[in-house]
Motif scaffolding. Structure first.
Motif, mmCIF file in Angstrom:
data_model
loop_
_atom_site.group_PDB
_atom_site.id
_atom_site.type_symbol
_atom_site.label_atom_id
_atom_site.label_comp_id
_atom_site.label_asym_id
_atom_site.label_seq_id
_atom_site.Cartn_x
_atom_site.Cartn_y
_atom_site.Cartn_z
ATOM 1 N N THR A 706 74.664 -6.081 52.057
ATOM 2 C CA THR A 706 73.221 -5.909 52.250
ATOM 3 C C THR A 706 72.968 -4.919 53.377
ATOM 4 O O THR A 706 72.756 -5.319 54.525
ATOM 5 C CB THR A 706 72.550 -7.255 52.556
ATOM 6 O OG1 THR A 706 73.192 -7.837 53.708
ATOM 7 C CG2 THR A 706 72.697 -8.215 51.387
ATOM 8 N N HIS A 707 73.012 -3.642 53.030
ATOM 9 C CA HIS A 707 72.642 -2.611 54.000
ATOM 10 C C HIS A 707 71.122 -2.460 53.914
ATOM 11 O O HIS A 707 70.609 -1.613 53.175
ATOM 12 C CB HIS A 707 73.341 -1.290 53.680
ATOM 13 C CG HIS A 707 74.810 -1.420 53.436
ATOM 14 N ND1 HIS A 707 75.731 -1.540 54.451
ATOM 15 C CD2 HIS A 707 75.526 -1.461 52.294
ATOM 16 C CE1 HIS A 707 76.940 -1.637 53.943
ATOM 17 N NE2 HIS A 707 76.846 -1.598 52.639
ATOM 18 N N ASP A 708 70.407 -3.274 54.659
ATOM 19 C CA ASP A 708 68.949 -3.329 54.546
ATOM 20 C C ASP A 708 68.279 -2.631 55.718
ATOM 21 O O ASP A 708 68.766 -2.687 56.858
ATOM 22 C CB ASP A 708 68.471 -4.788 54.490
ATOM 23 C CG ASP A 708 68.852 -5.477 53.187
ATOM 24 O OD1 ASP A 708 69.433 -4.811 52.308
ATOM 25 O OD2 ASP A 708 68.571 -6.678 53.059
ATOM 26 N N HIS A 709 67.161 -1.999 55.427
ATOM 27 C CA HIS A 709 66.321 -1.446 56.491
ATOM 28 C C HIS A 709 65.750 -2.610 57.279
ATOM 29 O O HIS A 709 65.173 -3.540 56.711
ATOM 30 C CB HIS A 709 65.208 -0.609 55.873
ATOM 31 C CG HIS A 709 64.477 0.264 56.853
ATOM 32 N ND1 HIS A 709 63.594 -0.239 57.786
ATOM 33 C CD2 HIS A 709 64.516 1.610 57.051
ATOM 34 C CE1 HIS A 709 63.100 0.758 58.509
ATOM 35 N NE2 HIS A 709 63.648 1.887 58.087
ATOM 36 N N GLN A 710 65.907 -2.595 58.584
ATOM 37 C CA GLN A 710 65.572 -3.760 59.400
ATOM 38 C C GLN A 710 64.080 -4.064 59.448
ATOM 39 O O GLN A 710 63.690 -5.181 59.774
ATOM 40 C CB GLN A 710 66.099 -3.577 60.823
ATOM 41 C CG GLN A 710 67.619 -3.648 60.914
ATOM 42 C CD GLN A 710 68.106 -3.457 62.337
ATOM 43 O OE1 GLN A 710 67.855 -2.427 62.947
ATOM 44 N NE2 GLN A 710 68.812 -4.436 62.855
#
Length: 820
Positions: A706-710
């Motif tokens: 999960t490389h998610d935009h914070q």
């Protein structure tokens, strides 16, 4: 009717046109901030022209006439690609997130103001060496040159997020970079939370001696018996309730089990097939889009260096030069102690010290909040450290009435020369020089793995607190802050930090495992990050007489779980190939099918296999069944399976099998009963979530990275534009580590792992390789936003060359900065 229909069509067409125009407008303004990498820019602050050559992976190769000019170029490059990320890191360290995000981040800001990271960073500016001071100033000037260009040319405010969260951007200053270094220490420290949880478990258990089961020490000689927490503080409530803050995605404080983890290993020339030293390093942090890492090459007066940088800091933190390679793993040094401070009953503005009551050091701090009135926070410090709020870490649950909690922490100092140490290591020409340069490193404590052309070494760097042998809790649970024997007495000498140089075996490595066994107070830590991955690493290293770059890559990408291989025979000892024949669809038949799959599995946590999901769900359900009746609501704090706890229970070490008996029931359950029931729990959970075709399950469907935009990643509909999700192999205890979230609704999402991987071969340095988990750009419209993500997922790398001709030959653009 036809007339109405035509008007409805016109209205619908007009709405569609308006939506298209709005999307085009969004695209136009967002795309304005996409950097043009192929141009010449005149700017102030340079001594001579600087070239930033972008190779086909968008890695900047920076060339200048002086080191200051090169650092200027790095600051400019960081601001081109990661301006939003840099400003968020700075705001976090300053405790100023609420100016953008309102009350949602007020708890984060309040806590970081109490730590005063930015204040300590400002003080630390004066203690850096001359080279670092010059580098910090030049780097800041480079960032500001990009800000000036954005303003002058109306380049979309520098990043698309700036349109959504509009706020002025202050010029970059050296303190900002130093503060980000301290922020990393917050992200990589976990002893504080572990101390508080150990105290809470001690209070919750009927038999506090059983804390050693559920929070076990790593194998090795034991330690002296600790006092029960209730003995230290008799007035604390055993079942106290207190408000605990909800975690925000921008909160830098790691959840339990996420305080840093990494791998590094090295081979001497006599263990290398090509006769040169080898080094592999993959530091682990929480995933995000973009990744925290940014690849860069700097051509310094001491020679070229290339590797992983963190936007906001002018240093290659892991990488190589022509003569030296260096890598980092979290050392787990016990560098935090929680103190319970006794208030003066007649004056709560004072607290008890060994010399009697003294007033708190106090200062007011104003926090501005978007769409709300500012608030004033009263910051307080004791001689031990800052006073922390009871809503953090569950401190309110273990603090008796009339007391407050404070923390001693090595990073909370105004004499922090860690950045000077990092720049010294980066310019060192040998292992010996690098170890000497790292002496001034303070925090966060790291294991520095080094190779030069002939030697390999590992040195623990960072301050280790000096404790008194009479310390009441040995720093393992909160202690009385007013007792002199519980307080720190400076630091241990650097020479006493663990050091391994040129081992006879020709191999060394670290997976956050226990490095040394020393009796208290000369210990390094009682808590370590790993007791499992290192076993698999030992097997892989010892299976070959000599190693190559490719064998090091193979180890870095290894997905076989030593934990699964060792625990499954234990927990299923009485279940394998047993039970009567059962009709299809019955719980007994489902259990037989699952056990049949697991019995023939080799422990490989491959994304395409069903067995890893069956195994992970079973172990998770098993730990829950073992501890929930003893710990009650506190069971929710144990989000990840502790293999050592499971092993202690099923081997009945020191009577640990008592955890298998459910206290609330009349029968006496055996561990086999609990294992069988837990497997049924797991299969029900899997069936509800993924269906009952166990053979068709895929671990990668549950174990998505999960490389998610914070910030924008959590917004419905548009979050998918910014987030990067990937099916991945590995797990909590594999060398290809993919730490799972541990919480519903997606407990096996891969949320923490190797955002950077590098393998350096000094027999042929330009054959060295590296990769990051997303892409170089933080701009979602850039083709470099996620171009490295699929390479990373597949276990591929890109070249790591210091040859300037190769960089120019593959250049996608050359930015030339000229003095104005």
């Amino acid at each position: 009717m036809a007339h109405v229909f035509r008007w409805l069509l016109r209205i619908a067409g007009g709405l569609v046109l308006l939506v298209l125009l709005a999307l085009l407008g969004v695209y136009y303004f967002a795309s304005r901030s996409l950097p043009d990498y192929d141009r010449t820019i005149e700017t102030a602050g340079l001594g001579a022209p600087v070239e930033i050559v972008r190779d086909n992976a968008n890695v900047p190769h920076i060339f200048g006439a002086s080191d200051e000019d090169v650092f200027f170029g790095l600051g400019f490059a960081h601001a081109q690609d990661r301006l939003w990320q840099m400003t968020m890191l700075r705001r976090t360290a300053q405790g100023r997130l609420s100016e953008l995000f309102g009350e949602a981040t007020l708890g984060v800001d309040t806590f970081l103001r109490r730590l005063d990271l930015y204040g300590y960073a400002r003080q630390s500016q004066s203690v850096q060496d001359a080279y670092t001071t010059a580098a910090l100033k030049a780097y800041s000037a480079g960032v500001n040159a990009r800000l000036e260009q954005i303003n002058a040319e109306a380049l979309g405010r520098g990043a698309p997020e700036m349109f959504v969260f509009n706020a002025p951007i202050a010029p970059w200053v050296p303190t900002d970079s130093l503060a980000i270094s301290k922020l990393l220490a917050v992200q990589l420290s976990g002893h504080l939370e572990e101390e508080v949880l150990r105290a809470r478990v001690s209070l919750a258990l009927d038999d506090p001696s059983r804390v050693a089961d559920v929070m076990p020490d790593h194998p090795g000689p034991g330690i002296a018996v600790l006092p029960e927490y209730a003995q230290l503080f008799p007035t604390v409530e055993r079942h106290a309730k207190a408000r605990m803050e909800q975690r925000h995605p921008l909160d830098p404080v790691p959840e339990r089990g996420f305080a840093g983890a990494s791998n590094a290993w090295a081979a001497a020339p006599n263990r290398s097939a090509a006769g040169g030293t080898l080094l592999a390093n993959d530091p682990h942090l929480g995933f995000s889009a973009p990744a925290i890492w940014f690849l860069a090459r700097l051509e310094l007066e001491s020679g070229g260096v290339i590797g992983g940088t963190i936007p906001g800091m002018p240093a290659v933190l892991t990488g190589r030069s022509a003569r030296l390679g260096w890598g980092l793993t979290t050392a787990y040094v016990d560098d935090q102690d929680v103190y319970i401070e006794k208030l003066n009953p007649d004056d709560t503005g004072q607290y008890l010290t060994p010399d009697g009551y003294k007033p708190f050091e106090s200062r007011a701090s104003i926090i501005n909040i978007k769409d709300a009135a500012p608030i004033t926070v009263q910051l307080r410090w004791t001689e031990n450290g800052p006073v922390l709020p009871p809503s953090r870490y569950g401190l309110g649950l273990i603090t008796p009435p009339g007391h407050v909690a404070s923390v001693a922490w090595t990073v909370l100092t105004g004499e922090d020369t860690s950045v000077s140490a990092a720049l010294g290591v980066m310019r060192a020409q040998s292992v010996e020089e690098a170890i000497r340069a790292a002496e001034v490193y303070v925090a966060p404590a790291q294991n520095l793995t080094l190779v030069d052309t002939e030697t390999i070494a590992l040195k623990t760097i960072g301050y280790v607190p000096r404790r008194d042998a009479r310390h009441a809790s040995q720093g393992r649970i909160p202690s009385q802050g007013w007792r002199a024997e519980n307080r720190w007495d400076g630091r241990m000498p650097y020479l006493s930090n663990p050091e391994f140089v040129a081992p006879v075996s020709g191999l060394l490595g670290n997976t956050n495992n226990k490095t040394v066994e020393r009796p208290f107070p000369n210990h390094i830590s009682f808590m370590w990050g790993d007791a499992q991955r290192v076993r698999r690493w030992q097997n892989l290293m010892q299976s070959r007489e000599v190693h190559t770059r490719d064998s090091f890559i193979e180890a870095q990408l290894d997905t076989v779980s030593y934990t699964a291989r060792s625990l499954l025979p234990l927990i299923g000892a009485d279940l394998w190939f047993t039970g009567d024949a059962a009709p299809d669809g019955t719980p007994e038949r489902k259990r037989q099918r699952a056990l049949s799959l697991l019995a023939s599995w080799n422990g490989e946590m491959n994304e395409h296999l069903p067995e890893p999901l069956l195994y992970a769900a079973w172990l998770r359900a098993l730990q829950t069944r073992l501890i929930q009746d003893d710990l009650g609501p506190l069971e929710k704090e144990f989000t990840h399976v502790d293999p050592l706890f499971i092993e202690r229970v099923f081997r009945d070490i020191d009577g640990a099998s008592i955890w298998c008996d459910v206290k609330q029931s009349a029968p006496v359950e055996t561990c086999t009963d609990i294992a069988r029931a837990a497997l049924d729990d797991a299969l029900i959970w899997i069936e509800e979530r993924w269906g009952d075709n166990f053979e068709a399950l895929r671990w990668g469907d549950a174990h998505q990275a999960t490389h998610d935009h914070q910030v924008l990643g959590e917004i419905p509909l548009i979050g998918g534009i910014f987030n990067i999700r990937q099916s991945t192999s590995g797990g909590d205890n594999t060398l290809l580590r993919g730490r799972t979230s541990g919480v519903e609704p997606d407990p096996f999402f891969n949320v923490h792992g190797a955002g950077y991987r590098g393998v350096y071969d000094f027999a042929d340095p330009d054959s060295s390789v590296f990769i990051i988990s997303t892409g170089q750009s933080g701009h979602f419209l850039s083709r470099y936003y996620d171009d490295l993500a699929q390479l990373w997922r597949r276990g591929e790398y890109i070249p790591m060359s210091l040859d300037p001709d190769l960089a120019r030959a593959a250049a996608v653009g050359i930015t030339t900065l000229r003095p104005r």
